[in-house]
Write a protein that holds these residues in place. Sequence first.
Motif, PDB file in Angstrom:
ATOM      1  N   TYR A  16       0.660  -1.207  -0.174  1.00  0.00           N
ATOM      2  CA  TYR A  16      -0.048  -0.072  -0.149  1.00  0.00           C
ATOM      3  C   TYR A  16       0.891   1.222  -0.040  1.00  0.00           C
ATOM      4  O   TYR A  16       0.648   2.169  -0.840  1.00  0.00           O
ATOM      5  CB  TYR A  16      -0.959  -0.081   1.271  1.00  0.00           C
ATOM      6  CG  TYR A  16      -1.851  -1.281   1.014  1.00  0.00           C
ATOM      7  CD1 TYR A  16      -2.858  -1.408   0.153  1.00  0.00           C
ATOM      8  CD2 TYR A  16      -1.722  -2.095   2.181  1.00  0.00           C
ATOM      9  CE1 TYR A  16      -3.570  -2.468   0.273  1.00  0.00           C
ATOM     10  CE2 TYR A  16      -2.827  -3.278   2.154  1.00  0.00           C
ATOM     11  CZ  TYR A  16      -3.723  -3.310   1.431  1.00  0.00           C
ATOM     12  OH  TYR A  16      -4.228  -4.387   1.174  1.00  0.00           O
ATOM     13  N   ALA A  19       2.542   2.046  -3.108  1.00  0.00           N
ATOM     14  CA  ALA A  19       1.875   2.356  -4.413  1.00  0.00           C
ATOM     15  C   ALA A  19       1.363   3.718  -4.121  1.00  0.00           C
ATOM     16  O   ALA A  19       1.184   4.515  -5.078  1.00  0.00           O
ATOM     17  CB  ALA A  19       0.506   1.319  -4.147  1.00  0.00           C
ATOM     18  N   ASP A  70      -7.647   5.322   8.733  1.00  0.00           N
ATOM     19  CA  ASP A  70      -9.398   5.017   8.452  1.00  0.00           C
ATOM     20  C   ASP A  70      -9.557   5.831   7.279  1.00  0.00           C
ATOM     21  O   ASP A  70     -10.434   6.528   7.237  1.00  0.00           O
ATOM     22  CB  ASP A  70      -9.983   5.558   9.840  1.00  0.00           C
ATOM     23  CG  ASP A  70     -11.285   5.216   9.599  1.00  0.00           C
ATOM     24  OD1 ASP A  70     -12.054   4.301   9.310  1.00  0.00           O
ATOM     25  OD2 ASP A  70     -12.056   6.306  10.160  1.00  0.00           O
ATOM     26  N   THR A  72     -11.023   5.028   4.496  1.00  0.00           N
ATOM     27  CA  THR A  72     -12.273   4.946   3.706  1.00  0.00           C
ATOM     28  C   THR A  72     -13.341   5.743   4.692  1.00  0.00           C
ATOM     29  O   THR A  72     -14.513   6.283   4.198  1.00  0.00           O
ATOM     30  CB  THR A  72     -12.824   3.558   3.779  1.00  0.00           C
ATOM     31  OG1 THR A  72     -11.690   2.934   3.179  1.00  0.00           O
ATOM     32  CG2 THR A  72     -13.935   3.656   3.012  1.00  0.00           C
ATOM     33  N   ASN A 118     -14.377   5.978  -8.463  1.00  0.00           N
ATOM     34  CA  ASN A 118     -14.727   4.914  -7.404  1.00  0.00           C
ATOM     35  C   ASN A 118     -13.655   3.827  -7.087  1.00  0.00           C
ATOM     36  O   ASN A 118     -13.251   2.954  -7.951  1.00  0.00           O
ATOM     37  CB  ASN A 118     -15.847   4.275  -8.337  1.00  0.00           C
ATOM     38  CG  ASN A 118     -17.060   3.774  -7.193  1.00  0.00           C
ATOM     39  OD1 ASN A 118     -16.724   3.407  -6.010  1.00  0.00           O
ATOM     40  ND2 ASN A 118     -18.334   3.544  -7.638  1.00  0.00           N
ATOM     41  N   THR A 119     -13.346   3.992  -5.858  1.00  0.00           N
ATOM     42  CA  THR A 119     -12.113   3.164  -5.542  1.00  0.00           C
ATOM     43  C   THR A 119     -12.040   2.750  -3.982  1.00  0.00           C
ATOM     44  O   THR A 119     -12.630   3.420  -3.188  1.00  0.00           O
ATOM     45  CB  THR A 119     -10.809   3.912  -5.789  1.00  0.00           C
ATOM     46  OG1 THR A 119      -9.837   3.233  -5.254  1.00  0.00           O
ATOM     47  CG2 THR A 119     -10.822   5.132  -5.034  1.00  0.00           C
ATOM     48  N   THR A 120     -11.426   1.522  -3.766  1.00  0.00           N
ATOM     49  CA  THR A 120     -11.417   0.928  -2.354  1.00  0.00           C
ATOM     50  C   THR A 120      -9.980   1.304  -1.880  1.00  0.00           C
ATOM     51  O   THR A 120      -9.637   1.174  -0.820  1.00  0.00           O
ATOM     52  CB  THR A 120     -11.478  -0.497  -2.530  1.00  0.00           C
ATOM     53  OG1 THR A 120     -10.121  -1.187  -3.020  1.00  0.00           O
ATOM     54  CG2 THR A 120     -12.733  -0.914  -2.856  1.00  0.00           C
ATOM     55  N   PHE A 121      -9.318   2.178  -2.885  1.00  0.00           N
ATOM     56  CA  PHE A 121      -7.988   2.826  -2.137  1.00  0.00           C
ATOM     57  C   PHE A 121      -7.779   4.043  -2.379  1.00  0.00           C
ATOM     58  O   PHE A 121      -7.105   4.698  -3.368  1.00  0.00           O
ATOM     59  CB  PHE A 121      -7.044   1.683  -3.105  1.00  0.00           C
ATOM     60  CG  PHE A 121      -5.499   1.909  -2.626  1.00  0.00           C
ATOM     61  CD1 PHE A 121      -5.070   2.604  -1.381  1.00  0.00           C
ATOM     62  CD2 PHE A 121      -4.410   1.225  -3.286  1.00  0.00           C
ATOM     63  CE1 PHE A 121      -3.849   2.728  -0.992  1.00  0.00           C
ATOM     64  CE2 PHE A 121      -3.180   1.229  -2.897  1.00  0.00           C
ATOM     65  CZ  PHE A 121      -2.757   1.973  -1.637  1.00  0.00           C
ATOM     66  N   ARG A 124      -4.425   6.113  -2.907  1.00  0.00           N
ATOM     67  CA  ARG A 124      -3.477   5.915  -4.153  1.00  0.00           C
ATOM     68  C   ARG A 124      -4.199   6.879  -5.070  1.00  0.00           C
ATOM     69  O   ARG A 124      -4.015   7.675  -5.844  1.00  0.00           O
ATOM     70  CB  ARG A 124      -3.481   4.567  -4.589  1.00  0.00           C
ATOM     71  CG  ARG A 124      -2.541   4.446  -5.733  1.00  0.00           C
ATOM     72  CD  ARG A 124      -2.608   3.002  -6.429  1.00  0.00           C
ATOM     73  NE  ARG A 124      -3.775   2.627  -6.727  1.00  0.00           N
ATOM     74  CZ  ARG A 124      -4.293   1.504  -7.311  1.00  0.00           C
ATOM     75  NH1 ARG A 124      -3.119   0.642  -7.140  1.00  0.00           N
ATOM     76  NH2 ARG A 124      -5.421   1.152  -7.362  1.00  0.00           N
TER      77      ARG A 124
ATOM     78  N   VAL B  55       2.560  -3.905  -7.006  1.00  0.00           N
ATOM     79  CA  VAL B  55       2.934  -2.501  -6.985  1.00  0.00           C
ATOM     80  C   VAL B  55       4.071  -1.807  -8.133  1.00  0.00           C
ATOM     81  O   VAL B  55       4.136  -0.809  -8.666  1.00  0.00           O
ATOM     82  CB  VAL B  55       3.337  -2.139  -5.645  1.00  0.00           C
ATOM     83  CG1 VAL B  55       4.936  -2.657  -5.544  1.00  0.00           C
ATOM     84  CG2 VAL B  55       3.378  -0.458  -5.558  1.00  0.00           C
ATOM     85  N   ASP B  58       2.812   0.367 -10.785  1.00  0.00           N
ATOM     86  CA  ASP B  58       2.424   1.931 -10.151  1.00  0.00           C
ATOM     87  C   ASP B  58       3.751   2.821 -10.562  1.00  0.00           C
ATOM     88  O   ASP B  58       3.703   3.716 -10.613  1.00  0.00           O
ATOM     89  CB  ASP B  58       2.034   1.747  -8.954  1.00  0.00           C
ATOM     90  CG  ASP B  58       0.638   1.221  -8.733  1.00  0.00           C
ATOM     91  OD1 ASP B  58       0.020   1.069  -9.927  1.00  0.00           O
ATOM     92  OD2 ASP B  58       0.386   0.781  -7.520  1.00  0.00           O
ATOM     93  N   TYR B 212     -15.516  -0.967   1.295  1.00  0.00           N
ATOM     94  CA  TYR B 212     -15.303  -1.513   2.803  1.00  0.00           C
ATOM     95  C   TYR B 212     -16.320  -1.005   3.562  1.00  0.00           C
ATOM     96  O   TYR B 212     -17.037  -1.855   4.498  1.00  0.00           O
ATOM     97  CB  TYR B 212     -14.136  -1.191   3.309  1.00  0.00           C
ATOM     98  CG  TYR B 212     -12.738  -1.422   2.721  1.00  0.00           C
ATOM     99  CD1 TYR B 212     -12.480  -2.733   2.312  1.00  0.00           C
ATOM    100  CD2 TYR B 212     -11.734  -0.544   2.014  1.00  0.00           C
ATOM    101  CE1 TYR B 212     -11.451  -3.296   1.521  1.00  0.00           C
ATOM    102  CE2 TYR B 212     -10.922  -1.039   1.329  1.00  0.00           C
ATOM    103  CZ  TYR B 212     -10.567  -2.232   0.961  1.00  0.00           C
ATOM    104  OH  TYR B 212      -9.328  -2.807   0.323  1.00  0.00           O
TER     105      TYR B 212
END
Lengths: 257, 257, 257
Positions: A16, A19, A70, A72, A118-121, A124, B55, B58, B212
Amino acid sequence: MAIVTLLTDSGESDHYVAAIKARIISINPGIRIEDISHKIEPSDIAHAAFVLKAVFRDFPKGTVHLVGVDATGNRGDAYIAVQLEDHFFVGCDNGLFGLISEKPHQQLVELNAINTVNTTFPERDVFAPAAVKLASGVSITNLGIPMATFKKMIDRQVKATKKQITGTVVRVDRMGNLITNIPKEVFDTLSKNKVYTVQFGGEKFRKIHLHYNQAEQGECFIVFNSLGLLEIGIYKGNASQLLGLEYDSTVNIIFEE
Amino acid sequence: MAIVTLLTDSGESDHYVAAIKARIISINPGIRIEDISHKIEPSDIAHAAFVLKAVFRDFPKGTVHLVGVDATGNRGDAYIAVQLEDHFFVGCDNGLFGLISEKPHQQLVELNAINTVNTTFPERDVFAPAAVKLASGVSITNLGIPMATFKKMIDRQVKATKKQITGTVVRVDRMGNLITNIPKEVFDTLSKNKVYTVQFGGEKFRKIHLHYNQAEQGECFIVFNSLGLLEIGIYKGNASQLLGLEYDSTVNIIFEE
Amino acid sequence: MAIVTLLTDSGESDHYVAAIKARIISINPGIRIEDISHKIEPSDIAHAAFVLKAVFRDFPKGTVHLVGVDATGNRGDAYIAVQLEDHFFVGCDNGLFGLISEKPHQQLVELNAINTVNTTFPERDVFAPAAVKLASGVSITNLGIPMATFKKMIDRQVKATKKQITGTVVRVDRMGNLITNIPKEVFDTLSKNKVYTVQFGGEKFRKIHLHYNQAEQGECFIVFNSLGLLEIGIYKGNASQLLGLEYDSTVNIIFEE
């Protein structure tokens, strides 16, 4: 040179953090990246806020602080960029930024509201591009939609009277030292010429030291630390373990008449 | 600016990582060094391959990735430099590089075959000088003797039929989230208009979330993550601990007719 | 480009390391900062001295090494800057610098004696400004008051006779490998044509390997490592745990007539 600092709860054994850095470098290889910490306990906003508040002003004004703790947030939490005390902060409006300064913000925008990614990350995919823009000189007002305010949580407050100051441990550091929220100014104002007792756990002390090494090895020191906060430790020992105190434990200073 | 990334299992409490960096800087102080991770479990090729695969793309094309995981390898393992997907990789031919891409390599040379440096620390004494050369623009073909192929290990494969997708957990991240090898494309192709059940441990779920935070605190979320892989977690909890799943656990998606 | 390395026992979950870096950058943003380690055990001078001694010479001459391990020291310990083997060291005169080199120092000054900064955080408030000055080309003699000598502690010495070399484990690394203080030169001088036995714990071996992977998996290897020191490990295992040896354990090499 523009600086972007990183503060995350991502740890260092996954991809993570790399990235996020790779994204920043890919957009603008001239940016200097500095890690504040990636060892924030997962989703621990209090831990992250303490660390960020303790150090952000040490960086040059204009520094961009990317905060992926945290990241998200809860449902409905916006992604934001804030200008505060001439620093920029990018992250999730989960309450963290409300804990780092009592000054009013200078600018505030919601990121990712237009042309939503739209992303879960988000660290990044949303925070990194925004941080790069800010560090590259783009105006914060060009990054998103203006917002009126961000979340403010009420932090533990020190209670101070002529007779007593009551504070709490706000951070146990790596050494096991107990950092409280009791500021030196409050103590100085109230303590003038008075005899006092510092109480915590079952312990009582009548002296605040100037330096850690004014205690003997294995004994308690009490100092106002480099943040101007009352700190309790065991010289070359772990105060948290030895005294049984932890985050949120109470510390009192009692003044005699 | 040329970039060299570092990925090792050396940890951060010894001199090893600093020694690699010092060697790079001493040869070419203009190189930008970026840490991917030094917290790979000792000699854990699967862990390292997951992180690197997740990664490396990236980073800008042309980036040099120095990999010091199981750096000595087994007897007879060569030290190699590989060009793959327009990135460069330097390390031991212990099988790791065979796990990060399914594309054919562009160039491959054996390092240290001519003018052999005899060392117990190849990361510093063989990989670092080779990485600096690549990052400084030296052609990979000038670094060693051409080789035809490097080691390919067979990774856990997803089994997909019209009735069922069976995958495995390929990484438990710091948060305890369970990342599987089930790709979104495979699911999208097979799931069209079908009712499905995601099964793992003793659990069954009928929904894959987008984020999430679409789960309630303490409940399971299932998402396709930023790598396009099915990921299972507990919102603000540790799924690996709470569900008893770990690396190599099985996850099924079963389609109803 | 001027380099400042950082070696501390501050860990990575607090603000301390970032505060040191921020101070350096704020004074001179052109300085390159490289972490040696922040994972030194709290106040563990032997650990820090081992790591620093093992790596400082790999950096270019003129590099400035800021050492924040047991930074406050004991009462009366001075803050110093030392030039040694054409490197600069800034930190507390707590005995650590006396362990990293047997060469005489080139220059030595006491910091913070004039215009004393009274602080519980000397890494940030005293060492960082001094390190920046040195890295920016200011003469060390302009940084403080000349001192004649700094603290020398007596390190564990190897005992060597024609019959036997006796050394100790000076570092257990992340892998559990046992690094001793027995130098290859001493062994080479004494071992000529002789049969020898390496003894440690209850184990006896009659061979020193050239590489880690000359042992079978799960078996002992004994090598002279990249520091030229005798090192004992278990190939793909943790020698410290499996052999029950630790820091300060004894290792003997016994020669037959």
